[in-house]
Design a protein around this motif. Structure first.
Motif, PDB file in Angstrom:
ATOM      1  N   ILE A  25      47.224  66.964  70.655  1.00  0.00           N
ATOM      2  CA  ILE A  25      45.950  66.864  69.942  1.00  0.00           C
ATOM      3  C   ILE A  25      45.003  65.976  70.729  1.00  0.00           C
ATOM      4  CG2 ILE A  25      44.815  66.114  67.803  1.00  0.00           C
ATOM      5  CD1 ILE A  25      47.343  66.718  66.313  1.00  0.00           C
ATOM      6  N   THR A  26      43.755  66.418  70.861  1.00  0.00           N
ATOM      7  CA  THR A  26      42.744  65.632  71.554  1.00  0.00           C
ATOM      8  C   THR A  26      41.570  65.348  70.623  1.00  0.00           C
ATOM      9  OG1 THR A  26      41.518  67.549  72.399  1.00  0.00           O
ATOM     10  CG2 THR A  26      43.364  66.767  73.719  1.00  0.00           C
ATOM     11  N   GLY A  27      40.883  64.267  70.927  1.00  0.00           N
ATOM     12  CA  GLY A  27      39.724  63.869  70.134  1.00  0.00           C
ATOM     13  C   GLY A  27      39.285  62.490  70.565  1.00  0.00           C
ATOM     14  N   ASN A  28      38.007  62.207  70.519  1.00  0.00           N
ATOM     15  CA  ASN A  28      37.473  60.929  70.976  1.00  0.00           C
ATOM     16  C   ASN A  28      38.033  59.784  70.131  1.00  0.00           C
ATOM     17  OD1 ASN A  28      35.917  59.124  72.434  1.00  0.00           O
ATOM     18  ND2 ASN A  28      34.147  59.334  71.083  1.00  0.00           N
ATOM     19  N   GLY A  29      38.842  58.921  70.761  1.00  0.00           N
ATOM     20  CA  GLY A  29      39.418  57.772  70.073  1.00  0.00           C
ATOM     21  C   GLY A  29      40.467  58.121  69.032  1.00  0.00           C
ATOM     22  N   ILE A  30      41.035  59.305  69.122  1.00  0.00           N
ATOM     23  CA  ILE A  30      41.946  59.771  68.081  1.00  0.00           C
ATOM     24  C   ILE A  30      43.221  58.926  67.978  1.00  0.00           C
ATOM     25  CG2 ILE A  30      43.228  61.432  69.502  1.00  0.00           C
ATOM     26  CD1 ILE A  30      42.958  63.366  67.091  1.00  0.00           C
ATOM     27  N   ALA A  31      43.639  58.329  69.107  1.00  0.00           N
ATOM     28  CA  ALA A  31      44.880  57.554  69.095  1.00  0.00           C
ATOM     29  C   ALA A  31      44.648  56.055  69.285  1.00  0.00           C
ATOM     30  CB  ALA A  31      45.816  58.075  70.183  1.00  0.00           C
ATOM     31  N   PHE A  32      43.402  55.636  69.186  1.00  0.00           N
ATOM     32  CA  PHE A  32      43.078  54.221  69.380  1.00  0.00           C
ATOM     33  C   PHE A  32      43.773  53.363  68.329  1.00  0.00           C
ATOM     34  CE2 PHE A  32      40.132  50.580  68.650  1.00  0.00           C
ATOM     35  CZ  PHE A  32      40.344  49.947  69.872  1.00  0.00           C
ATOM     36  N   GLN A  33      44.561  52.388  68.819  1.00  0.00           N
ATOM     37  CA  GLN A  33      45.318  51.466  67.954  1.00  0.00           C
ATOM     38  C   GLN A  33      46.273  52.205  67.011  1.00  0.00           C
ATOM     39  OE1 GLN A  33      42.310  48.907  66.134  1.00  0.00           O
ATOM     40  NE2 GLN A  33      42.465  47.466  67.836  1.00  0.00           N
ATOM     41  N   LYS A  34      46.739  53.364  67.446  1.00  0.00           N
ATOM     42  CA  LYS A  34      47.709  54.114  66.655  1.00  0.00           C
ATOM     43  C   LYS A  34      49.098  53.978  67.280  1.00  0.00           C
ATOM     44  CE  LYS A  34      44.881  56.081  63.662  1.00  0.00           C
ATOM     45  NZ  LYS A  34      44.992  55.855  62.193  1.00  0.00           N
ATOM     46  N   LYS A  35      50.126  54.269  66.492  1.00  0.00           N
ATOM     47  CA  LYS A  35      51.495  54.191  66.987  1.00  0.00           C
ATOM     48  C   LYS A  35      52.309  55.346  66.428  1.00  0.00           C
ATOM     49  CE  LYS A  35      53.064  51.022  63.341  1.00  0.00           C
ATOM     50  NZ  LYS A  35      51.847  51.140  62.529  1.00  0.00           N
ATOM     51  N   LYS A  36      53.525  55.486  66.927  1.00  0.00           N
ATOM     52  CA  LYS A  36      54.416  56.553  66.486  1.00  0.00           C
ATOM     53  C   LYS A  36      54.598  56.517  64.978  1.00  0.00           C
ATOM     54  CE  LYS A  36      59.066  58.428  67.214  1.00  0.00           C
ATOM     55  NZ  LYS A  36      60.351  58.297  67.959  1.00  0.00           N
ATOM     56  N   GLY A  37      54.465  57.675  64.353  1.00  0.00           N
ATOM     57  CA  GLY A  37      54.648  57.781  62.909  1.00  0.00           C
ATOM     58  C   GLY A  37      53.356  57.753  62.118  1.00  0.00           C
ATOM     59  N   ASP A  38      52.250  57.294  62.747  1.00  0.00           N
ATOM     60  CA  ASP A  38      50.967  57.251  62.037  1.00  0.00           C
ATOM     61  C   ASP A  38      50.432  58.668  61.820  1.00  0.00           C
ATOM     62  OD1 ASP A  38      51.073  54.529  61.996  1.00  0.00           O
ATOM     63  OD2 ASP A  38      49.570  54.204  63.558  1.00  0.00           O
ATOM     64  N   ILE A  39      49.707  58.827  60.735  1.00  0.00           N
ATOM     65  CA  ILE A  39      49.060  60.107  60.446  1.00  0.00           C
ATOM     66  C   ILE A  39      47.708  60.155  61.139  1.00  0.00           C
ATOM     67  CG2 ILE A  39      48.044  61.536  58.622  1.00  0.00           C
ATOM     68  CD1 ILE A  39      50.223  60.500  56.759  1.00  0.00           C
ATOM     69  N   ILE A  40      47.382  61.283  61.740  1.00  0.00           N
ATOM     70  CA  ILE A  40      46.130  61.436  62.476  1.00  0.00           C
ATOM     71  C   ILE A  40      44.993  61.751  61.515  1.00  0.00           C
ATOM     72  CG2 ILE A  40      44.919  62.852  64.195  1.00  0.00           C
ATOM     73  CD1 ILE A  40      47.610  63.269  65.559  1.00  0.00           C
ATOM     74  N   GLN A  42      42.045  63.567  60.234  1.00  0.00           N
ATOM     75  CA  GLN A  42      41.646  64.954  60.435  1.00  0.00           C
ATOM     76  C   GLN A  42      40.265  65.082  61.062  1.00  0.00           C
ATOM     77  OE1 GLN A  42      43.950  67.286  59.656  1.00  0.00           O
ATOM     78  NE2 GLN A  42      42.719  69.008  60.407  1.00  0.00           N
ATOM     79  N   SER A  43      39.349  64.230  60.651  1.00  0.00           N
ATOM     80  CA  SER A  43      37.963  64.343  61.115  1.00  0.00           C
ATOM     81  C   SER A  43      37.804  64.023  62.598  1.00  0.00           C
ATOM     82  CB  SER A  43      37.057  63.415  60.299  1.00  0.00           C
ATOM     83  OG  SER A  43      37.453  62.061  60.464  1.00  0.00           O
ATOM     84  N   LYS A  44      38.794  63.354  63.213  1.00  0.00           N
ATOM     85  CA  LYS A  44      38.717  62.998  64.630  1.00  0.00           C
ATOM     86  C   LYS A  44      39.288  64.083  65.548  1.00  0.00           C
ATOM     87  CE  LYS A  44      38.627  57.938  64.549  1.00  0.00           C
ATOM     88  NZ  LYS A  44      37.513  57.809  65.490  1.00  0.00           N
ATOM     89  N   ILE A  45      39.956  65.066  64.969  1.00  0.00           N
ATOM     90  CA  ILE A  45      40.600  66.099  65.774  1.00  0.00           C
ATOM     91  C   ILE A  45      39.549  67.047  66.372  1.00  0.00           C
ATOM     92  CG2 ILE A  45      42.148  68.099  65.723  1.00  0.00           C
ATOM     93  CD1 ILE A  45      43.728  66.696  63.541  1.00  0.00           C
ATOM     94  N   GLU A  46      39.613  67.220  67.696  1.00  0.00           N
ATOM     95  CA  GLU A  46      38.732  68.177  68.374  1.00  0.00           C
ATOM     96  C   GLU A  46      39.490  69.440  68.784  1.00  0.00           C
ATOM     97  OE1 GLU A  46      36.830  66.186  71.625  1.00  0.00           O
ATOM     98  OE2 GLU A  46      35.864  64.687  70.339  1.00  0.00           O
ATOM     99  N   LYS A  47      40.668  69.281  69.410  1.00  0.00           N
ATOM    100  CA  LYS A  47      41.464  70.420  69.858  1.00  0.00           C
ATOM    101  C   LYS A  47      42.927  70.192  69.500  1.00  0.00           C
ATOM    102  CE  LYS A  47      38.009  72.284  72.273  1.00  0.00           C
ATOM    103  NZ  LYS A  47      37.382  73.567  71.909  1.00  0.00           N
ATOM    104  N   VAL A  48      43.590  71.294  69.159  1.00  0.00           N
ATOM    105  CA  VAL A  48      45.031  71.262  68.917  1.00  0.00           C
ATOM    106  C   VAL A  48      45.676  72.331  69.789  1.00  0.00           C
ATOM    107  CG1 VAL A  48      46.894  71.550  67.243  1.00  0.00           C
ATOM    108  CG2 VAL A  48      44.732  70.487  66.534  1.00  0.00           C
ATOM    109  N   PHE A  49      46.638  71.919  70.632  1.00  0.00           N
ATOM    110  CA  PHE A  49      47.318  72.861  71.510  1.00  0.00           C
ATOM    111  C   PHE A  49      48.791  72.917  71.139  1.00  0.00           C
ATOM    112  CE2 PHE A  49      43.735  71.179  73.953  1.00  0.00           C
ATOM    113  CZ  PHE A  49      43.086  72.365  74.280  1.00  0.00           C
ATOM    114  N   ARG A  50      49.242  74.110  70.768  1.00  0.00           N
ATOM    115  CA  ARG A  50      50.637  74.297  70.411  1.00  0.00           C
ATOM    116  C   ARG A  50      51.493  74.298  71.670  1.00  0.00           C
ATOM    117  NH1 ARG A  50      52.322  75.789  65.670  1.00  0.00           N
ATOM    118  NH2 ARG A  50      50.252  76.539  65.119  1.00  0.00           N
ATOM    119  N   LEU A  51      52.594  73.558  71.655  1.00  0.00           N
ATOM    120  CA  LEU A  51      53.492  73.445  72.793  1.00  0.00           C
ATOM    121  C   LEU A  51      54.772  74.200  72.471  1.00  0.00           C
ATOM    122  CD1 LEU A  51      52.958  69.635  73.492  1.00  0.00           C
ATOM    123  CD2 LEU A  51      51.819  71.556  74.598  1.00  0.00           C
TER     124      LEU A  51
END
Length: 277
Positions: A25-40, A42-51
């Motif tokens: 998942i990409t988005g401006n500042g989407i993971a800023f000060q985030k850690k494993k287990g945090d919920i993203i 929704q409004s910050k999501i720009e692109k979602v790429f399925r792996l």
């Protein structure tokens, strides 16, 4: 809902959806000060790429080391949208090779050394790929650089043509042949103490992806790159060890495939080896 698996940087994160499928998942500042287990958010999501595979995740991460995020996301979007629209199955390495190609062309244009190589016209023999390529170039012009030349259409089309996947017997023979050659190349690299490590993983993986692409491309019509041939003597003097290793790998491929290789193809291999050294 998406939950973070791993933070790549402030703008990119590996996550899982409610079905426990991994996505990038990409988005401006989407993971800023985030850690494993945090919920993203929704409004910050720009692109979602399925792996879909571990390979697709590794390819995405390898590209991030060398190529700006917008080139990766736009190219991934182009491939996903066009292959869906035209019901056109492709092999995973297309995401790497086409992203690499577009970024290299972009850099060449900005440096003023873009070359208008004459490639065979594929519009008649491969009409679907040609149409896909025209649509792709329009998107690249709109989103990345409006001065991409029309010369790119045939180049992009070749990427789609070479990456098309299938399940017939000839495909299986090709895959088995490629695996044998790649195993021999890895053994040759090991003789020179070149192996995949945490430090060089993105360069090593990139070489393997391009080697797969190179082997796919061998049996199609191609021409020597005159600009590379002009550099051969300089490369031989400047990178003697890479030249020696690359030449041995070149001989392995020629011997295993029975294809008369062009000299410029050896230079591509040598340049990859030099990056690893």
């Amino acid at each position: 809902m998406f939950r973070i698996v791993s933070v790549i940087n402030n703008n990119v994160t590996l996550a899982k959806n409610e079905n426990h499928e991994e996505v990038m998942i990409t988005g401006n500042g989407i993971a800023f000060q985030k850690k494993k287990g945090d919920i993203i958010i929704q409004s910050k999501i720009e692109k979602v790429f399925r792996l879909n595979t571990e390979e697709s995740k590794n390819n995405f991460l390898a590209l991030l080391k060398d190529i700006p995020l917008d080139f990766i996301t736009v190219t991934y979007e182009v491939i996903n949208d066009l292959t869906t629209e035209f019901n056109y199955p492709v092999q995973e390495y297309l995401y790497v090779t086409l992203t690499d190609h577009i970024y290299c062309s972009y850099q060449a244009i900005h440096k003023g050394n873009y070359e208008f190589n004459k490639l065979p016209d594929v519009s008649h023999e491969y009409p679907t790929e040609y149409i896909m390529s025209k649509k792709a170039l329009k998107i690249f012009k709109d989103k990345l650089l409006d001065s991409f030349p029309d010369n790119e259409i045939d180049r992009i089309a070749l990427h789609f043509i070479n990456a098309k996947s299938g399940e017939n017997q000839s495909d299986k023979i090709q895959i088995n042949r490629s695996r044998i050659i790649i195993d021999k190349v890895k053994s040759k690299l090991k003789e020179y103490k070149i192996e995949r490590t945490k430090r060089n993983s993105h360069l090593f993986d990139r070489f393997m992806v391009h080697l797969n692409y190179f082997l796919e491309y061998l049996d199609r019509s191609r021409s020597d790159n005159s600009s590379l041939l002009d550099m051969e003597d300089h490369i031989k003097v400047a990178y003697p060890l890479a030249y020696e290793i690359g030449n041995e790998i070149y001989k392995i491929i020629a011997c295993e495939t029975g294809v008369e290789l062009h000299r410029s193809e050896r230079i591509y291999i040598i340049l990859h080896i030099q990056r690893l050294l």
